[in-house]
Design a protein around this motif. Structure first.
Motif, PDB file in Angstrom:
ATOM      1  N   PHE A   1      17.632  39.455 -39.905  1.00 25.95           N
ATOM      2  CA  PHE A   1      16.274  39.088 -39.505  1.00 25.95           C
ATOM      3  C   PHE A   1      15.984  39.801 -38.185  1.00 25.95           C
ATOM      4  N   ILE A   2      14.967  40.624 -38.178  1.00 22.95           N
ATOM      5  CA  ILE A   2      14.638  41.402 -36.990  1.00 22.95           C
ATOM      6  C   ILE A   2      13.262  41.003 -36.474  1.00 22.95           C
ATOM      7  N   GLU A   3      13.235  40.487 -35.248  1.00 27.91           N
ATOM      8  CA  GLU A   3      11.952  40.080 -34.670  1.00 27.91           C
ATOM      9  C   GLU A   3      11.307  41.228 -33.918  1.00 27.91           C
ATOM     10  N   VAL A   4      10.063  41.506 -34.286  1.00 28.71           N
ATOM     11  CA  VAL A   4       9.308  42.556 -33.600  1.00 28.71           C
ATOM     12  C   VAL A   4       8.077  41.940 -32.943  1.00 28.71           C
ATOM     13  N   MET A   5       7.430  42.696 -32.060  1.00 27.81           N
ATOM     14  CA  MET A   5       6.270  42.165 -31.352  1.00 27.81           C
ATOM     15  C   MET A   5       5.096  41.946 -32.292  1.00 27.81           C
ATOM     16  N   GLY A   6       4.180  41.101 -31.871  1.00 30.61           N
ATOM     17  CA  GLY A   6       3.001  40.794 -32.670  1.00 30.61           C
ATOM     18  C   GLY A   6       2.757  39.296 -32.726  1.00 30.61           C
ATOM     19  N   ARG A   7       2.159  38.756 -31.666  1.00 32.06           N
ATOM     20  CA  ARG A   7       1.954  37.320 -31.588  1.00 32.06           C
ATOM     21  C   ARG A   7       0.806  36.887 -32.503  1.00 32.06           C
ATOM     22  N   ASP A   8      -0.243  37.727 -32.538  1.00 33.55           N
ATOM     23  CA  ASP A   8      -1.437  37.327 -33.269  1.00 33.55           C
ATOM     24  C   ASP A   8      -1.712  38.161 -34.511  1.00 33.55           C
ATOM     25  N   VAL A   9      -1.254  39.409 -34.479  1.00 35.64           N
ATOM     26  CA  VAL A   9      -1.497  40.258 -35.646  1.00 35.64           C
ATOM     27  C   VAL A   9      -0.214  40.935 -36.098  1.00 35.64           C
ATOM     28  N   GLY A  10      -0.164  41.229 -37.374  1.00 39.21           N
ATOM     29  CA  GLY A  10       1.068  41.740 -37.963  1.00 39.21           C
ATOM     30  C   GLY A  10       1.129  43.248 -38.110  1.00 39.21           C
ATOM     31  N   HIS A  11       0.312  44.001 -37.354  1.00 35.07           N
ATOM     32  CA  HIS A  11       0.304  45.468 -37.522  1.00 35.07           C
ATOM     33  C   HIS A  11       1.696  46.075 -37.414  1.00 35.07           C
ATOM     34  N   ILE A  12       2.378  45.762 -36.323  1.00 38.00           N
ATOM     35  CA  ILE A  12       3.693  46.372 -36.130  1.00 38.00           C
ATOM     36  C   ILE A  12       4.643  45.955 -37.254  1.00 38.00           C
ATOM     37  N   ALA A  13       4.721  44.656 -37.500  1.00 39.37           N
ATOM     38  CA  ALA A  13       5.643  44.150 -38.521  1.00 39.37           C
ATOM     39  C   ALA A  13       5.383  44.802 -39.878  1.00 39.37           C
ATOM     40  N   LEU A  14       4.132  44.898 -40.238  1.00 42.56           N
ATOM     41  CA  LEU A  14       3.758  45.395 -41.561  1.00 42.56           C
ATOM     42  C   LEU A  14       4.131  46.875 -41.708  1.00 42.56           C
ATOM     43  N   ASN A  15       3.800  47.654 -40.706  1.00 39.26           N
ATOM     44  CA  ASN A  15       4.057  49.086 -40.796  1.00 39.26           C
ATOM     45  C   ASN A  15       5.544  49.423 -40.669  1.00 39.26           C
TER      46      ASN A  15
ATOM     47  N   VAL B   1      13.410  33.652 -35.578  1.00 34.06           N
ATOM     48  CA  VAL B   1      14.421  34.362 -36.362  1.00 34.06           C
ATOM     49  C   VAL B   1      15.728  33.577 -36.419  1.00 34.06           C
ATOM     50  N   PHE B   2      16.002  32.822 -35.377  1.00 39.16           N
ATOM     51  CA  PHE B   2      17.243  32.046 -35.358  1.00 39.16           C
ATOM     52  C   PHE B   2      17.174  30.875 -36.346  1.00 39.16           C
ATOM     53  N   GLU B   3      16.014  30.247 -36.417  1.00 36.60           N
ATOM     54  CA  GLU B   3      15.847  29.168 -37.402  1.00 36.60           C
ATOM     55  C   GLU B   3      15.900  29.716 -38.828  1.00 36.60           C
ATOM     56  N   LEU B   4      15.341  30.893 -38.998  1.00 34.33           N
ATOM     57  CA  LEU B   4      15.380  31.514 -40.330  1.00 34.33           C
ATOM     58  C   LEU B   4      16.820  31.783 -40.749  1.00 34.33           C
ATOM     59  N   LYS B   5      17.591  32.303 -39.789  1.00 35.64           N
ATOM     60  CA  LYS B   5      19.001  32.546 -40.071  1.00 35.64           C
ATOM     61  C   LYS B   5      19.684  31.250 -40.508  1.00 35.64           C
ATOM     62  N   ASP B   6      19.458  30.175 -39.757  1.00 38.42           N
ATOM     63  CA  ASP B   6      20.095  28.899 -40.088  1.00 38.42           C
ATOM     64  C   ASP B   6      19.704  28.450 -41.491  1.00 38.42           C
ATOM     65  N   TYR B   7      18.419  28.592 -41.803  1.00 35.30           N
ATOM     66  CA  TYR B   7      17.937  28.168 -43.107  1.00 35.30           C
ATOM     67  C   TYR B   7      18.636  28.939 -44.231  1.00 35.30           C
ATOM     68  N   VAL B   8      18.713  30.233 -44.063  1.00 39.16           N
ATOM     69  CA  VAL B   8      19.337  31.063 -45.110  1.00 39.16           C
ATOM     70  C   VAL B   8      20.842  30.795 -45.165  1.00 39.16           C
TER      71      VAL B   8
ATOM     72  N   ARG C   1      22.593  38.073 -39.924  1.00 35.41           N
ATOM     73  CA  ARG C   1      22.572  38.447 -38.520  1.00 35.41           C
ATOM     74  C   ARG C   1      21.132  38.470 -38.022  1.00 35.41           C
ATOM     75  N   VAL C   2      20.992  38.375 -36.692  1.00 37.40           N
ATOM     76  CA  VAL C   2      19.661  38.329 -36.103  1.00 37.40           C
ATOM     77  C   VAL C   2      19.559  39.368 -35.009  1.00 37.40           C
ATOM     78  N   SER C   3      18.399  39.981 -34.882  1.00 39.46           N
ATOM     79  CA  SER C   3      18.164  40.891 -33.761  1.00 39.46           C
ATOM     80  C   SER C   3      16.733  40.714 -33.258  1.00 39.46           C
ATOM     81  N   VAL C   4      16.619  40.461 -31.956  1.00 37.06           N
ATOM     82  CA  VAL C   4      15.302  40.326 -31.331  1.00 37.06           C
ATOM     83  C   VAL C   4      15.078  41.590 -30.503  1.00 37.06           C
ATOM     84  N   LEU C   5      14.140  42.416 -30.914  1.00 32.99           N
ATOM     85  CA  LEU C   5      14.032  43.733 -30.274  1.00 32.99           C
ATOM     86  C   LEU C   5      13.508  43.654 -28.841  1.00 32.99           C
ATOM     87  N   GLY C   6      12.575  42.781 -28.587  1.00 24.47           N
ATOM     88  CA  GLY C   6      12.128  42.540 -27.213  1.00 24.47           C
ATOM     89  C   GLY C   6      11.468  43.709 -26.515  1.00 24.47           C
TER      90      GLY C   6
END
Lengths: 328, 328, 328, 328
Positions: free
Chosen positions: C170-184, C235-242, C252-257
């Protein structure tokens, strides 16, 4: 009695190389650490003659450790080759109260420093900065490791297109006198053959090797050619020769040129530059002069300028054998 | 009498590292060069137990020298820790006619190979592949140089934003037991402080150092923290501590994580991998077994597995001092 | 009658983004081209209140087009949110003779400029600089294209290790309000699933999708998670769930920051910044004010600040469908 | 009645470009998504004539989205220019049951597809793949965005050395017929002048501009020259001319060459390729033929082959003006 060093000058001279800025930063900060004033000397010996100095403190070298090129600029100076030029340089240094300098450059720059030291008994230290790694007394010069990565990265790109079209590429890389770059990037980029100044492979063996490679099922090939390769043919002449003698290949040529000198230094070069700057300054402080700082077996080392200038950097012959095995 | 090696297996084991593919390629091609059959063993010792082998010739490792990760995949194997597991592995190898193997990995992988060798008198050689450089008997492990560049490149990016906002960043890098990565990238990226497993800087000195740095006119700071730093605080706890004790800084945290393991290997790692693969194969051919291939002073070297596993890789203490001077 | 603009200020405000330096350079040079004096305003609105101005000519922005971050530094200013703060800022600008400014930043920065314009009838123009691409009135904000490449490059590295070990990341990328970065980057890096603020995929569908992907023969998977993803799990909660619900994956989890904000701008961002700076300056010269410069269909465009601030940047729904097809 | 498509072939033709692999992957997965069999056709039309086909499923394109070049390889085919050659190709396709194909390439490849379609009423679709962006009907061709970044990155490196030595560099970039690359990298890398096929700057104006630039205090300069620049001089001739007419500059030349074609595609190119592959397959499914897929205003679009081939891609004249202003 040991003369106390109070003001150290630092200059970059000859061709620029990645890591020069990191070395400047290190000299400046090592001076600050030891409460010595530090002056940047612009445009190498040319700027020394012009008295083009500027005082630098720890903050003035902020943000340059990762920059290519040299913030002090570099130049070749014909004037400094004359007694008159050096006398003016000496006067300018004295005028500014500078009582020692560190020159970051190659063979020619060290020769200049050595003569200057002999004439004026002026404390000098050298830091080897050149991508060619062609200096005796250090296993690595500043910029060499970075250049290897830059070149390998470019060849990886060329291979993308080479292997998409079943092509043979002759790629010229830097190295007029020694084959360090050619040999290492040749292995690193999986080249078919590597032509270096140290060994005359011979055109016949080259063609034979390319034929064998084609026969073995390879669809594309890269041949790395150092500028000063022993065969004595330019990459363009090599292309013509193969065009005439090997119908099976479509041949292309790429001369990498100046891009090899630029770019952000690798971690290795940044650390090496930081170590060398400290060593140079602390050597001057302890009364040493006329040496080049080097690295041997991961330890800082000093080599007298005359040895550094006369000695010859040798390639690792094991690598030639590894290259042969890898291109099977 | 020397037993002739006719089929060599090659596997990657433990955490992956850049250069593993280059090492696989080298083992495969060195085998081809010496007319020995070579088998890829998938998923480390787990795949050995499953008999997951595939024959590889010189062409089958085409185009992998510059790829991160491992085409043979890696895994940790609990079964191989048992006598039964190892017996099955041995039977599978024998079944396939494999009479020696090269394992590319770290301490744990070498321990496994050593025990396997003791139990079955099976010829084994090791190639150190791990970004941490935490293995005794070699100055460089595969992937270490690449990781340094990867990390320095990322910290350069973080510095862009840190210095735009006058921020303090705690950046966690890999290194559970040794501080090689932290120390080198700390110097290479111009970090304010470097926290490593080998030295307890102490929270007070850290805060004091940050205060001094602020006072000296620095507007932003980077502190590198190895996973296993001696202070024993996570980067998040460090942030909290500074938040409470230093109002002058806006603190941010970045955990670099797994990206440090990936990427195209540096030229250094590609050449090192090529050399190590040749050395491993040729050592097996000449009857050697139970050694790890290493590099010392730019020469290929062999270290018995038991020494490699028991010994400790040491950081260069000179670097700590250079780091102190650079962060003035 | 049109008031003649003689001195233009330029500032960067809010989070920094690659391309801000290129935009500063463009504003400065466009001013020089039109014989207008240009002043750099340091630290955003905070520096405006402090009168932290410096005159900039064409040469003073040399060598910054390819640098990340912002040489003018950025900051958030609480004082500028007050009438008193803005009055001081106005007085300082007047004192320095600055009669218009260009602010490079995001929504919050534009709101500040708009209020300032209303209160003092002061000519202002905005240039959208943020990696999130979350601003209405332009298809691209400065830094967005660069961030996409930075993130994709990092995920490529993580994939090296993911696919070597059959792992789920699970990789967390920036985008609090819109998913442009995540989607592309999700499409660009070949992600299995993409969690964005605009759509609630649902945990069940996520698990189901991962199961299907495993069944289809995929050995490793990457799930991209925008900071503000609709599922509302970190992303950490998602990891736990899976971890709890899917034994078949090692997660594994990675927060790009913050690294996502830095780095040398892409060619696209450099050209865009150059165009926007010219457009902003020339719009002020021709008497326009209170607009944000944008790009639409490769043409420079102006959007009134109130629309830019109220409007919402929308993701391209076609990309969701493409992503679904690509992850088959 | 609409003929049902059951097997689609995909090929890459002409010069390779980054993103071609991502497009192949997309075509293959879009086929899988729609339950259509997909065949890779090797070496362009040459491989079509040889019947060099291989079935590809969703998993067979794993891990190629970020690779440069083309896994299907490319070639130019003289045979396909003959009626006989095309007849054989048609027979081979029929034999394999392939009832439509997608060709990824440039103008020449589309012309071939168009003629083939006319002769055999065979459904064909095109995806524009070339770094030159010289194709009508799409604002971006595959590989163009990546090439811009590759070139800008190399010029940044050359600038390091140029500015360390006060040098003038003529850098030749790709673009025989259109100046897209030259114009954008020229602005992106901060070039002094940009010579393109669309405009004859004239040698006199070039020299004048370089003189003005020197007088304005610039110490180094970069001039970007498209292969097909209107002045009609090679970079080497330009160097000679300036050497003779401008003593104030030390001139160097760099021809970037084939490296511009390689490398990992940018995020933009990966997403574009993914979208185009889906569009091409779904257009064939819905009975369309003889079109090139393009992107206009971020929307997928179709242009009939004859228009795509006859039309001319135009540079954005605004950029010429921006370049002039930026080089003040």
């Amino acid at each position: 009695m040991l003369q106390t060093i109070k003001k150290i000058g630092v200059l970059t001279s000859g061709g620029d190389a990645p890591g020069m800025n990191a070395a400047i930063r290190s000299v400046v900060r090592a001076c600050a650490f030891h409460d010595i004033k530090c002056y940047g000397i612009y445009r190498g010996y040319e700027g020394m003659i012009d008295g083009d100095f500027v005082e630098m403190d720890a903050r003035s070298v902020k943000g340059i450790i990762n920059k290519g090129g040299t913030v002090l600029k570099s130049a070749r100076s014909n004037k400094f080759r004359t007694k008159e030029g050096r006398q003016i340089a000496y006067d300018k240094l004295r005028e500014a109260g500078i009582d020692a300098f560190v020159v970051i450059g190659g063979d020619g720059s060290f020769t200049g420093a050595m003569i200057f030291n002999q004439e004026f008994n002026f404390p000098v230290m050298g830091i080897p900065g050149t991508i060619d790694n062609d200096i005796y007394g250090t296993t690595h010069t500043l910029g060499y490791d970075t250049a290897l990565n830059t070149v390998v990265d470019v060849i990886d790109k060329i291979r993308d297109t080479a292997s998409s079209h079943n092509r043979l590429f002759f790629i010229e890389v830097m190295g007029r006198d020694v084959g360090h770059i050619a040999l290492n990037v040749g292995i690193g980029a999986g080249a078919e053959e590597i032509l270096i100044p140290e060994e005359d492979l011979g055109l016949d063996r080259l063609v034979e090797s390319l034929r064998r490679s084609k026969a073995s099922g390879k669809s594309s090939s890269i041949v790395i050619v150092a500028e000063g390769d022993k065969i004595g043919k330019s990459v363009f002449e090599l292309k013509d020769y193969v065009d005439e003698n090997m119908a099976e290949y479509e041949v292309r040529v790429s001369v990498l040129g100046h891009m090899q000198r630029g770019g952000s230094p690798s971690c290795f070069d940044r650390v090496l530059a930081s170590r060398m700057g400290v060593k140079a300054v602390e050597s001057l402080i302890t009364g040493k002069s006329n040496y080049m700082v080097g690295i041997k077996n991961d330890v800082m080392d000093l080599t007298p300028f005359d040895q550094a200038v006369k000695g010859k950097s040798k390639i690792n012959m094991e690598l030639l054998r590894v290259s042969d095995i890898m291109s099977i």
